[in-house]
Design a protein around this motif. Structure first.
Motif, mmCIF file in Angstrom:
data_model
loop_
_atom_site.group_PDB
_atom_site.id
_atom_site.type_symbol
_atom_site.label_atom_id
_atom_site.label_comp_id
_atom_site.label_asym_id
_atom_site.label_seq_id
_atom_site.Cartn_x
_atom_site.Cartn_y
_atom_site.Cartn_z
ATOM 1 N N THR A 15 46.689 39.581 50.527
ATOM 2 C CA THR A 15 46.829 39.460 51.979
ATOM 3 C C THR A 15 47.677 40.579 52.573
ATOM 4 O O THR A 15 48.055 40.527 53.737
ATOM 5 C CB THR A 15 47.442 38.098 52.361
ATOM 6 N N TRP B 13 42.287 42.024 53.459
ATOM 7 C CA TRP B 13 42.666 40.984 54.401
ATOM 8 C C TRP B 13 42.469 41.539 55.799
ATOM 9 O O TRP B 13 43.027 42.571 56.158
ATOM 10 C CB TRP B 13 44.124 40.581 54.179
ATOM 11 N N ASP B 14 41.664 40.870 56.596
ATOM 12 C CA ASP B 14 41.316 41.342 57.932
ATOM 13 C C ASP B 14 41.952 40.435 58.986
ATOM 14 O O ASP B 14 41.272 39.621 59.596
ATOM 15 C CB ASP B 14 39.799 41.386 58.087
ATOM 16 N N ARG B 15 43.233 40.541 59.150
ATOM 17 C CA ARG B 15 44.045 39.802 60.136
ATOM 18 C C ARG B 15 44.015 38.289 59.996
ATOM 19 O O ARG B 15 45.031 37.652 60.013
ATOM 20 C CB ARG B 15 43.663 40.185 61.569
ATOM 21 N N ASP B 16 42.831 37.685 59.871
ATOM 22 C CA ASP B 16 42.768 36.226 59.837
ATOM 23 C C ASP B 16 41.939 35.687 58.671
ATOM 24 O O ASP B 16 41.615 34.518 58.625
ATOM 25 C CB ASP B 16 42.215 35.692 61.153
ATOM 26 N N GLY B 17 41.613 36.539 57.728
ATOM 27 C CA GLY B 17 40.855 36.091 56.559
ATOM 28 C C GLY B 17 40.414 37.266 55.714
ATOM 29 O O GLY B 17 40.580 38.425 56.087
ATOM 30 N N TYR B 18 39.861 36.938 54.548
ATOM 31 C CA TYR B 18 39.387 37.972 53.645
ATOM 32 C C TYR B 18 38.074 38.556 54.138
ATOM 33 O O TYR B 18 37.256 37.876 54.749
ATOM 34 C CB TYR B 18 39.143 37.406 52.238
#
Length: 116
Positions: free
Chosen positions: A39, A59-64
């Motif tokens: 993350t 990790w893209d701010r709010d999820g993988y």
């Protein structure tokens, strides 16, 4: 080739990984084999045994998120397996994805700040 910012960190799993794994499986490999927090926002790069497929987990701010590349012919040049994670500059990842053999190239000396 893809453009990546030079401040981005790229960690490469040099040992082959079963790419049937998805988000959670690759995140566990990142923790166990690479010793990295999945993350963190860094790119975590995995290849299969034949070296014709690559998956990149991040990790893209709010999820993988996963990016995958499958070659129809040929293989990616990949470093020999080692125990510790390998860190590549983003330019090297872009070169490998673009089909460049890093062993056949030479890096010119550059100035780099020493870590504090």
């Amino acid at each position: 080739m893809i453009g990546l910012p030079p401040t981005l960190k790229v960690f490469v799993a040099t040992a082959p990984v079963d790419l049937r794994k998805s988000y959670d499986g690759l995140a566990q490999v990142a923790r166990d084999a690479l010793g990295q927090d999945p993350t963190s926002g860094h790119l975590l790069v995995f290849a299969n045994r034949r070296r014709d497929r690559i998956k990149i987990l991040y990790w893209d701010r709010d999820g993988y998120a996963i990016w995958m590349n499958r070659l129809e012919r040929g293989t990616f040049r990949w470093p020999a397996p080692r125990a510790a994670a390998l860190e590549w500059p983003p330019a090297e990842l872009a070169a490998v994805l673009g089909g460049i053999d890093l062993k056949a190239t030479r890096r010119r000396p550059r100035f780099a700040l020493q870590p504090a």
